[in-house]
Design an enzyme around this catalytic site. Structure first.
Site, PDB file in Angstrom:
ATOM      1  N   ARG A   1      24.963  40.005  49.783  1.00 17.70           N
ATOM      2  CA  ARG A   1      25.909  39.764  50.873  1.00 17.70           C
ATOM      3  C   ARG A   1      27.242  39.319  50.298  1.00 17.70           C
ATOM      4  O   ARG A   1      27.308  38.369  49.512  1.00 17.70           O
ATOM      5  CB  ARG A   1      25.355  38.688  51.811  1.00 17.70           C
ATOM      6  CG  ARG A   1      26.339  38.209  52.887  1.00 17.70           C
ATOM      7  CD  ARG A   1      25.665  37.180  53.794  1.00 17.70           C
ATOM      8  NE  ARG A   1      26.574  36.567  54.743  1.00 17.70           N
ATOM      9  CZ  ARG A   1      27.032  35.317  54.668  1.00 17.70           C
ATOM     10  NH1 ARG A   1      26.662  34.531  53.648  1.00 17.70           N
ATOM     11  NH2 ARG A   1      27.847  34.835  55.591  1.00 17.70           N
TER      12      ARG A   1
ATOM     13  N   ARG B   1      39.217  27.003  64.321  1.00 15.96           N
ATOM     14  CA  ARG B   1      39.218  25.937  63.338  1.00 15.96           C
ATOM     15  C   ARG B   1      40.334  24.934  63.586  1.00 15.96           C
ATOM     16  O   ARG B   1      41.344  25.247  64.206  1.00 15.96           O
ATOM     17  CB  ARG B   1      39.400  26.520  61.918  1.00 15.96           C
ATOM     18  CG  ARG B   1      38.338  27.535  61.521  1.00 15.96           C
ATOM     19  CD  ARG B   1      38.640  28.147  60.157  1.00 15.96           C
ATOM     20  NE  ARG B   1      37.694  29.205  59.820  1.00 15.96           N
ATOM     21  CZ  ARG B   1      36.521  29.006  59.230  1.00 15.96           C
ATOM     22  NH1 ARG B   1      36.169  27.778  58.919  1.00 15.96           N
ATOM     23  NH2 ARG B   1      35.721  30.016  58.971  1.00 15.96           N
TER      24      ARG B   1
ATOM     25  N   LYS C   1      25.688  39.494  64.431  1.00 13.66           N
ATOM     26  CA  LYS C   1      25.285  38.119  64.163  1.00 13.66           C
ATOM     27  C   LYS C   1      25.165  37.365  65.499  1.00 13.66           C
ATOM     28  O   LYS C   1      26.150  37.252  66.231  1.00 13.66           O
ATOM     29  CB  LYS C   1      26.298  37.447  63.245  1.00 13.66           C
ATOM     30  CG  LYS C   1      26.352  38.085  61.861  1.00 13.66           C
ATOM     31  CD  LYS C   1      27.511  37.578  61.028  1.00 13.66           C
ATOM     32  CE  LYS C   1      27.360  36.119  60.657  1.00 13.66           C
ATOM     33  NZ  LYS C   1      28.481  35.677  59.788  1.00 13.66           N
TER      34      LYS C   1
ATOM     35  N   THR D   1      20.755  31.004  57.440  1.00 17.14           N
ATOM     36  CA  THR D   1      21.437  29.710  57.506  1.00 17.14           C
ATOM     37  C   THR D   1      20.526  28.533  57.146  1.00 17.14           C
ATOM     38  O   THR D   1      19.522  28.276  57.811  1.00 17.14           O
ATOM     39  CB  THR D   1      22.062  29.432  58.883  1.00 17.14           C
ATOM     40  OG1 THR D   1      22.744  30.592  59.351  1.00 17.14           O
ATOM     41  CG2 THR D   1      23.053  28.268  58.792  1.00 17.14           C
TER      42      THR D   1
END
Length: 480
Positions: free
Chosen positions: A35, A76, A222, A283
């Site tokens: 990945r 963010r 995802k 994760t």
């Protein structure tokens, strides 16, 4: 004969795993998919890693897929004057669209997403840095969100913001993602993962861009927004639109709460398999191995449970990208997968019993697996395929019988590295006399000591070896 691992391993490459020596060690330890995380590093970093994976995999006669993971529209905070601050419970803390981007302090910080203001209301909970910091919204003004800290701690630059229950949503594909899709096409990525999709249309848009860039890469959605798992209709829509899904437990866990995460993970895996799609569980699977050479018992249990739920792959993120023990993490994950696969529940299936099928190749694939699971003499399934679709469908069924993807196409050879229980064999049936195809296919496995005289195999193929989706025949053959 040693046991072959059926669950595949996705390992993220990064600063700790970019040398030729480390990449080779990762491949030999069991990395099936490399990945490349486009959230970090520059284009030249990814070019180098992709080239090394291709060259080293080829040298070692391994098939390793490349996955480009788009950054997506992660919302963010900006930066602090000293790079980080410590927030305490009860502190007031302000998020501002007008505060200088590099001048945050323990009272205020800038944000890069003005629409956050409209998305918040008094009483909302905002979760920063994957939920390590929690703020309760007190008031919303034209340019600011005023909050009280309810869970404090160290907060550093550029950490992500989520809202409990979801609902903060930017467009799924950013300008950077569009540039990175072109990079993924240049690097001949086998998979492109789309971050933070909300709807099937987000995946459709990504597919148009990927195809427009000239790439045949399969699209991985995802699952990391609360909206994506709000109900079965939303979840199934994303699954159907994609070629596979990733249970991205970081942001998803923050938005839906950790108490619901395990149940949702199991539902995503089940739905993906029922809909004939790939599924990756990701994760913090071995988070402690960032700094430790051994996983915790809880991490071993986490990986094993995903294996028992029949995920196609388990994934390492920081463990292999920036941790101290990237190779050991892959080795530990491989060990746990093989151990979990020995449980009887991993080889019995009630998949789609009582349902009707919609395609000829799907019918052949599922009939083959039913035969393999009910005829004890079957030692292998050989699928002569162009696109890899038939072995993909086969691998949705729980079984201990290995599936061999015989194909002439390098893209299919690499892509199948992600399919659970499927192993690639380069093979060009079109170059052989039709009467010799079955014998030639069996002989390859015999020379590798994977078959012996008296074993039975199932072989599937189409009438024409150049037609994708043309599988229409199944044979049961005995090795002589």
């Amino acid at each position: 004969m040693s046991l072959r691992r059926r669950t595949k391993i996705v390992a993220t490459l990064g600063p700790a795993s970019s040398s030729p020596e480390c990449i080779e060690a990762l491949i030999l330890a069991g990395m099936d998919v490399a990945r490349l995380n486009f959230s970090h590093g520059c284009a030249d970093d990814h070019r180098l890693r992709a080239r090394l994976v291709r060259e080293i995999a080829h040298k070692n006669h391994r098939f390793v897929a490349l996955m480009g993971d788009l950054q997506g529209p992660k919302i963010r905070i900006a930066q602090f004057e000293g790079d980080a601050v410590t927030l305490h419970v009860g502190d007031t803390f302000t998020l501002s669209t007008q505060h200088p981007a590099n001048a945050g302090n323990n009272a205020i910080v800038g944000i890069d997403y003005p629409a956050l203001i409209q998305a918040c209301a008094p009483g909302d909970e905002l979760l920063l840095d994957d939920g390590r910091i929690i703020l309760k919204v007190d008031r919303v003004d034209t340019h600011t969100v005023l909050t009280t800290v309810t869970v404090g701690g160290l907060l550093s630059n550029n950490k992500g913001i989520n809202r409990r229950g979801g609902g903060i949503a930017a467009a799924s594909l950013t300008d950077k993602d569009r540039e990175d899709i072109l990079l993924a096409a240049e690097l001949e990525m086998d998979y492109v993962a789309v971050s933070f999709p909300r709807y099937a249309s987000d995946i459709d848009e990504a597919r148009v861009l990927v195809r427009g860039a000239g790439s045949p890469a399969w699209i991985i959605a995802k699952i990391e927004r609360a909206e994506a798992v709000a109900d079965d209709e939303a979840l199934n829509g994303l699954i159907r639109a994609s070629d596979g899904v990733m249970v991205a437990r970081g942001d998803l866990g923050v938005e839906i709460g950790d108490a619901r995460l395990v149940g949702i993970q199991k539902r995503i895996i089940q739905h993906a398999r029922t809909l004939n799609k790939l599924v990756i569980t990701a994760t913090q699977m071995m988070e402690s191995m960032i700094a430790s050479p051994m996983p915790t018992r809880a991490e071993v249990s986490d990986v094993a449970n995903a294996v028992l739920d029949y995920t196609d792959a388990v994934m390492l993120s920081a463990e292999s990208a920036s941790g101290q023990y990237p190779v050991e993490a892959v080795q530990a994950m491989a060990r746990v997968c093989v151990g979990a696969e020995q449980e009887p529940t991993s080889t019995t299936s009630g998949h789609r019993l009582g349902e009707t099928f919609t395609r000829c190749d799907e019918t052949i694939a599922l009939a083959s697996m039913y035969a393999a699971n009910h005829f004890p003499g079957i030692k292998a399934i050989i699928s002569l395929t162009e696109s890899g679709h038939t072995p993909l469908i086969m691998s949705r069924i729980r079984s201990g019988v290995p599936i061999y993807c015989y194909t002439r196409h390098i893209g299919t050879q690499r892509r199948a590295a992600l399919f659970r229980g499927v192993y690639t064999v380069p093979f060009d049936a079109a170059q052989l006399d039709p009467a010799e195809v079955s014998r030639a296919a069996i002989d390859i496995l015999r020379t590798q000591s994977l078959l012996q005289t008296g074993d039975w195999i199932i072989l599937t193929k189409g009438d024409f070896y150049s037609n994708s989706g043309g599988t229409n025949g199944m044979k049961i053959l005995q090795v002589t």
